[in-house]
Design a protein around this motif. Structure first.
Motif, short mmCIF file in Angstrom:
data_model
loop_
_atom_site.label_atom_id
_atom_site.label_comp_id
_atom_site.label_asym_id
_atom_site.label_seq_id
_atom_site.Cartn_x
_atom_site.Cartn_y
_atom_site.Cartn_z
N ASP A 272 -2.39 5.88 -8.31
CA ASP A 272 -3.65 6.68 -8.06
C ASP A 272 -4.68 6.19 -7.12
OD1 ASP A 272 -2.78 8.77 -9.97
OD2 ASP A 272 -2.68 6.77 -11.42
N ALA A 273 -4.56 4.79 -6.80
CA ALA A 273 -5.65 4.13 -5.91
C ALA A 273 -4.67 2.83 -5.45
CB ALA A 273 -6.91 3.89 -6.57
N ILE B 246 -15.65 2.15 -7.61
CA ILE B 246 -15.06 3.37 -7.58
C ILE B 246 -14.63 3.84 -8.94
CG2 ILE B 246 -13.83 2.80 -5.25
CD1 ILE B 246 -11.30 2.36 -6.83
N GLY C 281 -6.41 2.81 6.29
CA GLY C 281 -6.21 4.22 5.70
C GLY C 281 -6.92 4.48 4.50
N ASP C 282 -6.24 4.75 3.28
CA ASP C 282 -6.78 5.21 2.17
C ASP C 282 -7.16 4.12 1.20
OD1 ASP C 282 -7.04 7.82 2.99
OD2 ASP C 282 -4.96 8.43 2.11
N ILE C 283 -6.94 2.67 1.59
CA ILE C 283 -6.97 1.48 0.90
C ILE C 283 -8.58 1.26 0.49
CG2 ILE C 283 -6.55 -0.93 0.46
CD1 ILE C 283 -4.62 -0.74 2.44
N HIS C 284 -8.98 1.25 -0.80
CA HIS C 284 -10.35 0.84 -0.95
C HIS C 284 -10.39 -0.82 -0.65
CE1 HIS C 284 -10.96 4.48 -2.83
NE2 HIS C 284 -10.03 4.30 -3.48
N SER D 114 0.80 -1.13 0.03
CA SER D 114 0.02 0.13 -0.06
C SER D 114 0.71 1.23 -0.01
CB SER D 114 -0.97 0.01 1.08
OG SER D 114 -0.35 -0.13 2.40
#
Length: 168
Positions: A25-26, A64, A43-46, A20
């Motif tokens: 960008d994702a 997404i 955190g920002d993990i989908h 991660s």
């Protein structure tokens, strides 16, 4: 654009942290992380819920958009992905997804069906069929092609493919 996709890490926090942290960008996790939704690693993990995840705060599926691509993210156990991609294909078409990201089988692979890219990154911890642990990087510059690279935990490419989307 570039996304990093992992799945089936089964509690291996070190690997989730390393993957991660890659520039993208994702960052996507296709389930069976066995993490808590409160874990700072999330955190920002989908991230979606897999069949081994106990935290019900993770969704069963996510939708997404990254750049010009619409992505459906699932674990795959509810879509019978070990036998067929057909249920995932129907879900992708219903939701007008360009990319479907899924795990569950612990085997990496990528294919394009009727303009939809399907990618399973494999497992970062428990791969099957004698394969090594992997995650995927998906890159695209335009609407007509994708580059999918499967990397091991030393961040070396073990397999890659360029897939061109057919033009209607």
């Amino acid at each position: 654009m570039k996304i990093v996709v992992m799945s089936d890490s089964h509690g291996d926090k070190e690997t989730v942290a390393a993957v991660s942290a890659l520039p993208a960008d994702a960052i996507v996790h296709c389930g069976d992380s066995e993490l808590s939704a409160n874990d700072p690693l999330v955190g920002d993990i989908h991230i979606v819920k897999g069949n081994c995840d106990r935290d019900s705060r993770f969704p069963d599926s996510l939708f997404i958009e990254v750049g010009n691509k619409r992505m459906l993210i699932v674990h795959g156990h509810e879509h019978d992905c070990k036998r067929t991609l057909l249920p995932l294909f129907y879900s992708a078409k219903e939701q007008e997804a360009d990319i479907v990201l899924f795990g569950h089988s612990h085997l990496y692979g990528a294919e394009l069906q009727d303009g939809v890219l399907f990618v399973n990154p494999g497992s970062t911890l428990l791969p099957r069929a004698g394969k090594e642990p992997t995650f995927a990087e998906i890159e695209w510059d335009d609407v007509d092609s994708y580059k999918v690279s499967f990397k091991n935990m030393d961040f070396e490419i073990v397999n890659s493919v360029e897939i061109k989307k057919y033009l209607k």
